[in-house]
Design a protein around this motif. Structure first.
Motif, short mmCIF file in Angstrom:
data_model
loop_
_atom_site.label_atom_id
_atom_site.label_comp_id
_atom_site.label_asym_id
_atom_site.label_seq_id
_atom_site.Cartn_x
_atom_site.Cartn_y
_atom_site.Cartn_z
N VAL A 115 0.84 -1.20 0.00
CA VAL A 115 0.00 0.00 0.00
C VAL A 115 0.87 1.25 0.00
CG1 VAL A 115 -1.63 1.35 1.40
CG2 VAL A 115 -2.01 -1.09 1.04
N GLY A 116 1.93 1.25 0.80
CA GLY A 116 2.85 2.37 0.84
C GLY A 116 3.50 2.63 -0.51
N THR A 117 3.88 1.56 -1.17
CA THR A 117 4.48 1.68 -2.50
C THR A 117 3.48 2.27 -3.49
OG1 THR A 117 6.01 -0.14 -2.10
CG2 THR A 117 5.53 0.38 -4.40
N LEU A 118 2.25 1.78 -3.43
CA LEU A 118 1.23 2.31 -4.34
C LEU A 118 0.96 3.79 -4.07
CD1 LEU A 118 -1.26 -0.69 -4.45
CD2 LEU A 118 0.33 0.05 -6.24
N LEU A 119 0.92 4.16 -2.80
CA LEU A 119 0.72 5.57 -2.48
C LEU A 119 1.90 6.42 -2.97
CD1 LEU A 119 -0.78 5.31 1.11
CD2 LEU A 119 -1.97 5.99 -0.99
N GLN A 120 3.11 5.92 -2.78
CA GLN A 120 4.29 6.65 -3.25
C GLN A 120 4.29 6.74 -4.76
OE1 GLN A 120 6.66 8.30 -1.40
NE2 GLN A 120 7.20 9.07 -3.42
N THR A 121 3.86 5.67 -5.42
CA THR A 121 3.79 5.69 -6.88
C THR A 121 2.78 6.74 -7.34
OG1 THR A 121 4.38 3.36 -6.99
CG2 THR A 121 3.29 4.28 -8.92
N GLY A 122 1.65 6.82 -6.67
CA GLY A 122 0.65 7.84 -7.00
C GLY A 122 1.23 9.23 -6.84
N ALA A 123 1.99 9.45 -5.79
CA ALA A 123 2.62 10.76 -5.58
C ALA A 123 3.66 11.05 -6.65
CB ALA A 123 3.26 10.82 -4.19
N ASP A 124 4.42 10.00 -7.04
CA ASP A 124 5.43 10.16 -8.09
C ASP A 124 4.76 10.52 -9.43
OD1 ASP A 124 7.35 9.57 -6.23
OD2 ASP A 124 7.68 7.52 -6.94
N ILE A 125 3.66 9.87 -9.71
CA ILE A 125 2.95 10.15 -10.96
C ILE A 125 2.42 11.58 -10.96
CG2 ILE A 125 0.87 9.58 -12.29
CD1 ILE A 125 1.35 6.64 -11.51
N LYS A 126 1.88 11.98 -9.83
CA LYS A 126 1.34 13.34 -9.73
C LYS A 126 2.45 14.38 -9.92
CE LYS A 126 -1.46 16.33 -6.90
NZ LYS A 126 -2.10 16.57 -5.64
N ALA A 127 3.65 14.06 -9.41
CA ALA A 127 4.77 14.98 -9.50
C ALA A 127 5.30 15.12 -10.93
CB ALA A 127 5.89 14.55 -8.58
N THR A 128 5.03 14.13 -11.80
CA THR A 128 5.56 14.21 -13.16
C THR A 128 4.66 15.01 -14.06
OG1 THR A 128 4.54 12.11 -13.78
CG2 THR A 128 6.83 12.08 -13.05
#
Length: 128
Positions: A115-128
């Motif tokens: 879940v943490g990885t998925l949340l971090q991935t979502g944040a990474d996507i938003k940042a791009t």
């Protein structure tokens, strides 16, 4: 670009989840092996103690020891054995339960990591 980040994040999350599940299964198998080993050990101890009781009864009968009857000696020995076996059995069950809890904790950690990885991935996507 965001698709690649999402795919990498999903793969990492899946790996964490699967690792947790595998650790849980491993701990369950280990607990089952401990249970079987405990049963085998208990049978061996009981056979040894029964042989000892039988030898004591024969020795008492041959030497005409007065005071204690073979039955009373057997009953007292059996009572002591039962108390000892109960304590050993409790210890073994506690060990098995601890292994199961460790497996459950590993599975939970895998899920939380995913879940943490998925949340971090979502944040990474938003940042791009």
């Amino acid at each position: 670009m965001w698709q690649l980040i999402a795919l990498a994040g999903a793969a990492q999350a899946y790996g964490q989840y699967q690792t947790g599940k595998m650790q849980e299964e491993s701990m369950k198998r280990q607990a089952e092996q401990e249970r079987l080993r405990a049963m085998t050990d208990e049978l061996a101890r009981r056979e040894e103690l029964n042989a000892s009781i039988a030898a004591n009864q024969v020795a008492m009968a041959l030497s005409n020891i007065s005071g204690a009857t073979p039955e009373s000696v057997s009953l007292e020995s059996k009572r002591k054995i039962d108390v000892s076996e109960a304590a050993i059995g409790l210890t073994e069950r506690l060990k098995q339960r601890q292994l199961i809890r460790e497996g459950e904790a590993a599975a939970y950690a895998g899920r939380i990591g995913a879940v943490g990885t998925l949340l971090q991935t979502g944040a990474d996507i938003k940042a791009t």
